[in-house]
Write an enzyme that holds these catalytic residues in place. Structure first.
Site, PDB file in Angstrom:
ATOM      1  N   HIS A 144      -2.746 -10.289  11.858  1.00  0.00           N
ATOM      2  CA  HIS A 144      -2.163  -9.023  11.403  1.00  0.00           C
ATOM      3  C   HIS A 144      -1.799  -8.220  12.650  1.00  0.00           C
ATOM      4  O   HIS A 144      -2.593  -8.127  13.594  1.00  0.00           O
ATOM      5  CB  HIS A 144      -3.179  -8.265  10.540  1.00  0.00           C
ATOM      6  CG  HIS A 144      -2.768  -6.846  10.288  1.00  0.00           C
ATOM      7  ND1 HIS A 144      -1.527  -6.530   9.783  1.00  0.00           N
ATOM      8  CD2 HIS A 144      -3.400  -5.668  10.500  1.00  0.00           C
ATOM      9  CE1 HIS A 144      -1.419  -5.212   9.689  1.00  0.00           C
ATOM     10  NE2 HIS A 144      -2.545  -4.667  10.117  1.00  0.00           N
ATOM     11  N   CYS A 147      -3.518  -3.447   4.423  1.00  0.00           N
ATOM     12  CA  CYS A 147      -2.620  -4.520   4.886  1.00  0.00           C
ATOM     13  C   CYS A 147      -3.051  -5.900   4.416  1.00  0.00           C
ATOM     14  O   CYS A 147      -2.363  -6.884   4.678  1.00  0.00           O
ATOM     15  CB  CYS A 147      -2.558  -4.527   6.410  1.00  0.00           C
ATOM     16  SG  CYS A 147      -1.962  -2.991   7.082  1.00  0.00           S
ATOM     17  N   GLU A 177       0.850  -1.192   0.000  1.00  0.00           N
ATOM     18  CA  GLU A 177       0.000   0.000   0.000  1.00  0.00           C
ATOM     19  C   GLU A 177       0.883   1.238   0.000  1.00  0.00           C
ATOM     20  O   GLU A 177       0.396   2.354   0.155  1.00  0.00           O
ATOM     21  CB  GLU A 177      -0.980  -0.001   1.169  1.00  0.00           C
ATOM     22  CG  GLU A 177      -0.343  -0.098   2.539  1.00  0.00           C
ATOM     23  CD  GLU A 177      -1.368  -0.010   3.641  1.00  0.00           C
ATOM     24  OE1 GLU A 177      -2.010   1.042   3.760  1.00  0.00           O
ATOM     25  OE2 GLU A 177      -1.529  -0.987   4.392  1.00  0.00           O
TER      26      GLU A 177
HETATM   27  P1  HMG Z   1      -3.819   5.999  21.862  1.00  0.00           P
HETATM   28  O1  HMG Z   1      -5.014   6.866  22.015  1.00  0.00           O
HETATM   29  O2  HMG Z   1      -2.497   6.650  21.758  1.00  0.00           O
HETATM   30  O3  HMG Z   1      -3.662   4.978  23.047  1.00  0.00           O
HETATM   31  O4  HMG Z   1      -4.086   5.099  20.572  1.00  0.00           O
HETATM   32  P2  HMG Z   1      -4.698   4.507  24.165  1.00  0.00           P
HETATM   33  O5  HMG Z   1      -4.982   5.609  25.105  1.00  0.00           O
HETATM   34  O6  HMG Z   1      -5.865   3.809  23.518  1.00  0.00           O
HETATM   35  O7  HMG Z   1      -3.771   3.448  24.911  1.00  0.00           O
HETATM   36  C1  HMG Z   1      -3.329   2.310  24.275  1.00  0.00           C
HETATM   37  C2  HMG Z   1      -3.237   1.207  25.318  1.00  0.00           C
HETATM   38  O8  HMG Z   1      -2.195   1.521  26.227  1.00  0.00           O
HETATM   39  C3  HMG Z   1      -4.497   1.030  26.159  1.00  0.00           C
HETATM   40  O9  HMG Z   1      -4.634  -0.351  26.398  1.00  0.00           O
HETATM   41  C4  HMG Z   1      -4.148   1.752  27.469  1.00  0.00           C
HETATM   42  O10 HMG Z   1      -4.870   1.287  28.584  1.00  0.00           O
HETATM   43  C5  HMG Z   1      -2.680   1.402  27.583  1.00  0.00           C
HETATM   44  P3  HMG Z   1      -6.031  -1.101  26.047  1.00  0.00           P
HETATM   45  O11 HMG Z   1      -7.048  -0.491  26.910  1.00  0.00           O
HETATM   46  O12 HMG Z   1      -6.311  -0.807  24.596  1.00  0.00           O
HETATM   47  O13 HMG Z   1      -5.748  -2.523  26.323  1.00  0.00           O
HETATM   48  N1  HMG Z   1      -1.905   2.312  28.432  1.00  0.00           N
HETATM   49  C6  HMG Z   1      -0.962   1.894  29.278  1.00  0.00           C
HETATM   50  N2  HMG Z   1      -0.516   0.664  29.612  1.00  0.00           N
HETATM   51  C7  HMG Z   1       0.483   0.557  30.520  1.00  0.00           C
HETATM   52  N3  HMG Z   1       1.047   1.650  31.131  1.00  0.00           N
HETATM   53  C8  HMG Z   1       0.617   2.896  30.841  1.00  0.00           C
HETATM   54  C9  HMG Z   1      -0.427   3.059  29.870  1.00  0.00           C
HETATM   55  N4  HMG Z   1      -1.068   4.137  29.356  1.00  0.00           N
HETATM   56  C10 HMG Z   1      -1.975   3.673  28.469  1.00  0.00           C
HETATM   57  N5  HMG Z   1       1.177   3.949  31.451  1.00  0.00           N
HETATM   58  C11 HMG Z   1      -3.739   3.535  18.826  1.00  0.00           C
HETATM   59  C12 HMG Z   1      -3.504   3.849  20.300  1.00  0.00           C
HETATM   60  C13 HMG Z   1      -3.276   2.124  18.544  1.00  0.00           C
HETATM   61  C14 HMG Z   1      -5.246   3.647  18.512  1.00  0.00           C
HETATM   62  C15 HMG Z   1      -2.956   4.557  17.968  1.00  0.00           C
HETATM   63  O14 HMG Z   1      -1.577   4.343  18.119  1.00  0.00           O
HETATM   64  C16 HMG Z   1      -3.279   4.470  16.487  1.00  0.00           C
HETATM   65  O15 HMG Z   1      -4.200   5.139  16.016  1.00  0.00           O
HETATM   66  N6  HMG Z   1      -2.517   3.663  15.685  1.00  0.00           N
HETATM   67  C17 HMG Z   1      -2.761   3.487  14.256  1.00  0.00           C
HETATM   68  C18 HMG Z   1      -4.010   2.680  13.970  1.00  0.00           C
HETATM   69  C19 HMG Z   1      -3.878   1.199  14.225  1.00  0.00           C
HETATM   70  O16 HMG Z   1      -2.796   0.656  14.327  1.00  0.00           O
HETATM   71  N7  HMG Z   1      -5.043   0.508  14.300  1.00  0.00           N
HETATM   72  C20 HMG Z   1      -5.069  -0.914  14.490  1.00  0.00           C
HETATM   73  C21 HMG Z   1      -6.270  -1.583  13.838  1.00  0.00           C
HETATM   74  S1  HMG Z   1      -6.440  -1.135  12.098  1.00  0.00           S
HETATM   75  C22 HMG Z   1      -5.214  -2.093  11.307  1.00  0.00           C
HETATM   76  O17 HMG Z   1      -4.661  -2.986  11.868  1.00  0.00           O
HETATM   77  C23 HMG Z   1      -4.903  -1.730   9.886  1.00  0.00           C
HETATM   78  C24 HMG Z   1      -3.594  -0.980   9.693  1.00  0.00           C
HETATM   79  O18 HMG Z   1      -2.510  -1.880   9.822  1.00  0.00           O
HETATM   80  C25 HMG Z   1      -3.581  -0.293   8.327  1.00  0.00           C
HETATM   81  C26 HMG Z   1      -3.813  -1.127   7.090  1.00  0.00           C
HETATM   82  O19 HMG Z   1      -4.643  -2.031   7.041  1.00  0.00           O
HETATM   83  O20 HMG Z   1      -3.179  -0.787   6.094  1.00  0.00           O
HETATM   84  C27 HMG Z   1      -3.402   0.117  10.717  1.00  0.00           C
END
Ligand code: HMG
Length: 413
Positions: free
Chosen positions: A258, A136, A104
């Site tokens: 994935h 992906c 991609e």
């Molecule tokens: P965010 O808002 O930065 O993080 O977004 P958050 O507040 O949701 O925290 C993440 C996790 O860390 C949570 O755990 C928190 O509790 C924990 P969860 O509740 O989810 O189990 N946390 C902590 N843990 C330990 N100690 C601490 C602490 N603080 C918080 N101190 C997000 C995170 C992944 C959404 C962001 O990075 C993002 O938008 N990433 C890009 C999108 C993505 O990867 N999406 C995945 C699904 S889509 C996909 O897989 C397709 C893709 O590969 C693209 C394609 O297909 O081409 C992306």
């Protein structure tokens, strides 16, 4: 084509039966699998320190330690060629009739990136080459299309390459989930590594969770929606897999998901286990998937290559998989998902490339935040002039520069 004669209809039916009989008896799958990653690595603790975030959020919360970044003279083409070269060194190229390049982050709107790879690798002219795109997911489409080609003519082999550089805007929510990597696979009859099952489950739903318009070099994402969309699509594909003769959840030794970040695989596994009627707690799910997560934790998201890095990690870290079935859970935003499975072949360990993959990861140059930012801010020149690139990568192929809007690739001296 059927030959018309007085009993033309009967002969046509016989021909069709002959084809289906021959395809159903051929075992087809992954004969070899090889990886490559970017030249640089940024530890996520460095990013956390820069943003004043508790590093445990990245290390534990999303399950990532570092992310790979390409050198100035690397791109998805050079990563792909570097991943595929060891396969050709081991098996030769004479039976390869098709090159399927899944990405991609392609480098041209017209020419398939695989054509440049075909040239760099010196593949036979008597091959077809094409690029596939659906976020992906497209590596999985390539693998399934390859399997169909080989089933139709088992004397042919297909080179499937998934290669991507995952980039989000600086200081954005997606920033800690960047990465870079390529996985090349040789698909053949009587495969040495993984025999693919003929059934799979598929799912498509138009959803705006992640996308990248042609004019942007970084992806846009609704992070929380993307997590829900991933789980929704995957459970949809799982249900379809079961309705099409798929194996029971408990018959799978493990599942390679994935992995945009490794914690996503754990979340998906918990959700899938629930739908499959075999619920597991988070820590049990993490333990069940542990062998599939090692490489992705260090290289980050490699989009199309990510699930296949998970498969490589599993094969390199588990010694007891011969004869066992594994599940593969593919997701591409936007969204398309496929759940499929295969049986690991006897002797798979002797065909593995664990030392090469580890060496590629360990050889990365660790950089600081200032250098990362400088690299991120570099843009591809659009003036059509002559641009020579610094010689940085130690990989077998490099992007030498640009001339007249063309990319110039070369073997690394
Ligand atoms: P965010 O808002 O930065 O993080 O977004 P958050 O507040 O949701 O925290 C993440 C996790 O860390 C949570 O755990 C928190 O509790 C924990 P969860 O509740 O989810 O189990 N946390 C902590 N843990 C330990 N100690 C601490 C602490 N603080 C918080 N101190 C997000 C995170 C992944 C959404 C962001 O990075 C993002 O938008 N990433 C890009 C999108 C993505 O990867 N999406 C995945 C699904 S889509 C996909 O897989 C397709 C893709 O590969 C693209 C394609 O297909 O081409 C992306």
């Amino acid at each position: 084509m059927a030959v018309p004669d007085r009993s033309g209809r009967a002969r046509e039916e016989k021909d069709v039966r002959a084809i289906s009989t021959s395809t159903s008896t051929v075992s087809v799958g992954i004969h070899d699998i090889s990886t490559a990653t970017g030249h640089y690595a940024l530890p996520l603790e460095t990013l956390a320190a820069q943003h004043g975030i508790d590093p445990q959020k990245f290390l534990v919360g999303i399950g990532q330690e570092a992310m790979s970044l390409p050198a100035e003279d690397e791109d998805p083409v050079t990563l792909a060629a570097s991943a595929a070269a060891p396969i050709l060194a081991r098996h030769g190229a004479e039976n390869i009739r098709t090159v399927l390049f899944a990405t991609e982050t392609g480098v041209d709107q017209s020419t398939a990136a695989g054509v440049y790879v075909h040239s760099l690798l010196g593949l036979p002219r008597t091959a077809r080459t094409v690029e596939l795109k659906q976020a992906c997911y497209s590596g999985t489409a390539a693998l399934q299309f390859a399997a169909s080609l080989v089933a139709r003519d088992p004397s042919q082999q297909v080179l499937v390459i998934a290669s991507d550089i995952a980039r989000y805007a600086l200081d954005s929510g997606g920033e800690p989930t960047q990465g870079a990597g390529a996985v090349a696979m040789l698909v053949a009859a009587d495969p040495a590594v993984l025999e693919l099952d003929p059934f799979s489950g598929v799912y498509t739903r138009d959803i705006p969770d992640f996308w990248r318009p042609n004019y942007l070099s970084t992806a846009l994402v609704d992070g929380k929606l993307s997590i829900r969309a991933y789980i929704d699509a995957l459970t949809g594909a799982w249900r379809d897999y079961r309705e099409h003769g798929g194996r029971a959840f408990e018959d799978l030794a493990t599942i390679c998901y994935h992995q945009p970040f490794t914690k996503m695989a754990v979340k998906a596994h918990v959700a899938l286990a629930e739908v499959a009627g075999q619920p597991v707690e988070k820590d049990v799910a993490a333990a069940q998937l542990a062998d599939t997560l090692h490489y992705n934790r260090l290289i980050g998201n490699s989009y199309t290559a990510s699930m296949y890095y998970g498969l490589a990690s599993l094969l390199d870290h588990r010694e007891d998989l011969a004869g066992q079935a594994v599940g593969l859970a593919s997701y591409g935003s936007g969204s398309v998902s496929e759940f499929f499975s295969g049986t690991v072949r006897d002797g798979y360990r002797s065909h593995g490339r664990a030392a090469e993959t580890r060496a590629g990861i360990e050889a990365r140059e660790v950089i600081d935040y200032a250098r990362y930012r400088e690299l991120h801010e570099r843009e591809v020149p659009v003036d059509g002039g002559e641009h020579e690139l610094p010689r940085v990568t130690r990989a077998p192929f490099r992007l030498a520069g640009y001339s007249g809007h063309r990319r110039l690739y070369e073997r690394n001296a």
